[in-house]
Design a protein around this motif. Structure first.
Motif, PDB file in Angstrom:
ATOM      1  N   UNK A  18      50.920  37.064   0.738  1.00  0.00           N
ATOM      2  CA  UNK A  18      49.662  37.804   0.748  1.00  0.00           C
ATOM      3  C   UNK A  18      49.892  39.286   0.492  1.00  0.00           C
ATOM      4  N   UNK A  19      50.991  39.816   1.030  1.00  0.00           N
ATOM      5  CA  UNK A  19      51.317  41.221   0.762  1.00  0.00           C
ATOM      6  C   UNK A  19      51.564  41.452  -0.725  1.00  0.00           C
ATOM      7  N   UNK A  20      52.337  40.543  -1.338  1.00  0.00           N
ATOM      8  CA  UNK A  20      52.609  40.674  -2.774  1.00  0.00           C
ATOM      9  C   UNK A  20      51.333  40.522  -3.598  1.00  0.00           C
ATOM     10  N   UNK A  21      50.477  39.572  -3.218  1.00  0.00           N
ATOM     11  CA  UNK A  21      49.212  39.398  -3.934  1.00  0.00           C
ATOM     12  C   UNK A  21      48.339  40.642  -3.791  1.00  0.00           C
ATOM     13  N   UNK A  22      48.310  41.211  -2.593  1.00  0.00           N
ATOM     14  CA  UNK A  22      47.536  42.428  -2.357  1.00  0.00           C
ATOM     15  C   UNK A  22      48.057  43.562  -3.239  1.00  0.00           C
ATOM     16  N   UNK A  23      49.381  43.707  -3.263  1.00  0.00           N
ATOM     17  CA  UNK A  23      49.975  44.768  -4.086  1.00  0.00           C
ATOM     18  C   UNK A  23      49.747  44.502  -5.573  1.00  0.00           C
ATOM     19  N   UNK A  24      49.890  43.227  -5.997  1.00  0.00           N
ATOM     20  CA  UNK A  24      49.702  42.896  -7.412  1.00  0.00           C
ATOM     21  C   UNK A  24      48.260  43.131  -7.840  1.00  0.00           C
ATOM     22  N   UNK A  25      47.299  42.749  -6.993  1.00  0.00           N
ATOM     23  CA  UNK A  25      45.895  42.975  -7.320  1.00  0.00           C
ATOM     24  C   UNK A  25      45.602  44.470  -7.438  1.00  0.00           C
ATOM     25  N   UNK A  26      46.133  45.236  -6.506  1.00  0.00           N
ATOM     26  CA  UNK A  26      45.949  46.683  -6.568  1.00  0.00           C
ATOM     27  C   UNK A  26      46.586  47.262  -7.827  1.00  0.00           C
ATOM     28  N   UNK A  27      47.790  46.764  -8.157  1.00  0.00           N
ATOM     29  CA  UNK A  27      48.486  47.261  -9.351  1.00  0.00           C
ATOM     30  C   UNK A  27      47.695  46.964 -10.619  1.00  0.00           C
ATOM     31  N   UNK A  28      47.124  45.750 -10.718  1.00  0.00           N
ATOM     32  CA  UNK A  28      46.343  45.394 -11.907  1.00  0.00           C
ATOM     33  C   UNK A  28      45.114  46.284 -12.024  1.00  0.00           C
ATOM     34  N   UNK A  29      44.415  46.465 -10.904  1.00  0.00           N
ATOM     35  CA  UNK A  29      43.220  47.328 -10.930  1.00  0.00           C
ATOM     36  C   UNK A  29      43.572  48.764 -11.321  1.00  0.00           C
ATOM     37  N   UNK A  30      44.644  49.272 -10.731  1.00  0.00           N
ATOM     38  CA  UNK A  30      45.054  50.640 -11.062  1.00  0.00           C
ATOM     39  C   UNK A  30      45.513  50.746 -12.511  1.00  0.00           C
ATOM     40  N   UNK A  31      46.183  49.695 -13.023  1.00  0.00           N
ATOM     41  CA  UNK A  31      46.635  49.713 -14.418  1.00  0.00           C
ATOM     42  C   UNK A  31      45.444  49.763 -15.368  1.00  0.00           C
ATOM     43  N   UNK A  32      44.407  48.975 -15.064  1.00  0.00           N
ATOM     44  CA  UNK A  32      43.209  48.992 -15.908  1.00  0.00           C
ATOM     45  C   UNK A  32      42.560  50.374 -15.875  1.00  0.00           C
ATOM     46  N   UNK A  33      42.411  50.912 -14.663  1.00  0.00           N
ATOM     47  CA  UNK A  33      41.793  52.238 -14.541  1.00  0.00           C
ATOM     48  C   UNK A  33      42.642  53.317 -15.218  1.00  0.00           C
ATOM     49  N   UNK A  34      43.968  53.231 -15.059  1.00  0.00           N
ATOM     50  CA  UNK A  34      44.842  54.226 -15.681  1.00  0.00           C
ATOM     51  C   UNK A  34      44.781  54.119 -17.204  1.00  0.00           C
ATOM     52  N   UNK A  35      44.731  52.882 -17.719  1.00  0.00           N
ATOM     53  CA  UNK A  35      44.637  52.699 -19.170  1.00  0.00           C
ATOM     54  C   UNK A  35      43.354  53.305 -19.708  1.00  0.00           C
TER      55      UNK A  35
END
Length: 419
Positions: A18-35
């Motif tokens: 769950x920690x990894x999923x939480x981090x991965x979801x956050x990373x994907x959202x931040x990657x989209x926003x950063x792009x």
């Protein structure tokens, strides 16, 4: 340190997943926003660069004019602030039926495009008949954004003002933005992983505590039931081996079965109280009578002497009997075969043996669950139950050195007011 049970290990693995999923979801959202942010910034910087060059070229083109003799007047370029602040500036002029030539260049002609590019720009301006934006490489090898504005000579375009803007500075700022975004996103992902790990740990804490209570209950149940079951088996075997002992064995078996029933009831009550599904019901009872009855039910009460005074307390009879039984059995088991003395007075049940005693450093630790101590401390399961029952009734349990040697175990309970 105790090893994790398979169920607890699965919960811990689920927490990490769950920690990894939480981090991965956050990373994907931040990657989209950063792009989106990077692309928006790049597009915005390009537009700003082109708009600045276009406005400068238009302004300078309006300052140039042809005099009555058909000569292009460039005098204003020497004084105009737009011209002096331009990075690269050029003026192209073409005579009728001739190609464009560089009439003016600032800061140097090497910064202007080569002749082929100049002719292409000239043709585009002639075709569009308005300010044209072009990106080309100058003769010095650097890339510039160019704005070419027409200068009219009556009804034809006689010259073009060429303003160049170097995107290097803007690109450097854009690169710094990307670096800060990458650093910020990485920091946020790590922070999200830490927060997610903390939140999942807190959310799973009740489940882990439930598992721990379940394991503890099984250990305590085994501890409580082992002795009466072994005694029951021995009584049944003796009765079946000798027919004339069968009636007495049957009576003893019935007594042990009744004791097992009370033990099971006490265990279930304790489990429900610990789980929070049942409130502890305290009733007035004679502590001295409860202790005497509990000792009489022991497999070998001959080694125990009892001295009591009439004491009334409020408590659960099954739980208190279990606590007294654990104290006495612990003294019998670890007292080295010496007599065990039990006394009841003023809300105090004292159990004394004459064994080797308990080291001072272990006298508190043995009341912790799953603790293995010195020779007279036991496994900690039975004494942990004693401490738990005592605290549940507003009292406590303690060990101390008995006068003359041995261990003195005490169960201290508040007396009933008005009793």
């Amino acid at each position: 340190m105790t090893s994790r049970t398979p169920a607890a290990a699965r919960l811990h693995r689920a927490r990490w997943v769950m920690t990894l999923l939480f981090a991965a979801t956050t990373a994907v959202c931040l990657l989209v926003l950063a792009t989106i942010a990077v692309r928006t910034d790049s597009h915005s910087r390009t537009n700003d660069l082109d708009n600045a060059a276009s406005h400068r070229a238009d302004g300078l083109a309006r300052t140039l004019y042809y005099d009555a003799g058909g000569t292009l007047r460039l005098d204003s370029l020497q004084e105009d602030e737009l011209a002096r602040s331009a990075e690269v500036l050029g003026v192209l002029q073409a005579l009728p039926n001739a190609g464009p030539q560089v009439r003016y260049a600032y800061a140097s002609q090497a910064a202007l495009p080569d002749q082929a590019e100049l002719e292409t720009i000239w043709q585009e301006v002639q075709h569009d008949q308005e300010t044209t934006l072009v990106t080309t490489t100058a003769a010095n090898g650097r890339e510039y954004h160019w704005a070419a504005a027409p200068v009219w000579d009556n009804d034809r375009i006689g010259a073009t003002v060429l303003v160049g803007a170097d995107p290097a500075h803007s690109q450097a700022d854009h690169t710094r933005l990307i670096q800060w975004l990458a650093l910020g996103c990485a920091t946020l992902v790590l922070a999200a992983a830490a927060v997610g790990h903390l939140l999942t740990g807190r959310s799973m804490r009740p489940a882990l505590q439930g598992l721990e209570q379940q394991e503890q209950f099984l250990a305590e149940a085994a501890h409580e039931l082992r002795t009466p079951l072994a005694t029951l088996r021995l009584v049944v075997e003796n009765g079946s081996a000798s027919p004339h002992r069968a009636p007495a064995a049957l009576d003893e078996a019935v007594r042990l079965i009744d004791r097992l029933g009370r033990l099971v009831t006490g265990l279930l009550a304790r489990a429900r109280v610990e789980a929070g599904t049942q409130e502890l019901e305290l009733t007035p009872l004679r502590l001295d009578q409860l202790v005497e009855q509990t000792i009489e039910e022991l497999p070998d009460p001959a080694g125990v002497t009892v001295t009591t005074e009439a004491v009334i307390v409020e408590g659960d009879p099954e739980l208190l009997a279990q606590a007294v039984r654990n104290l006495v059995e612990n003294a019998l088991r670890h007292g080295g075969g010496t007599p065990v003395e039990v006394s009841v007075a003023a809300g105090r049940v004292a159990v004394r043996d004459h064994g080797p005693g308990v080291p001072p450093e272990d006298r508190t630790r043995v009341f912790e669950r799953r603790v293995t101590g010195a020779a007279s401390t036991g496994t900690g399961t039975g004494l942990a139950i004693v401490r738990w029952v005592a605290e549940l009734h507003g009292g406590t349990a303690q060990l101390s050195q008995a006068p003359g040697g041995g261990t003195l175990a005490e169960l201290l309970l508040p007396e009933r007011k008005g009793g």
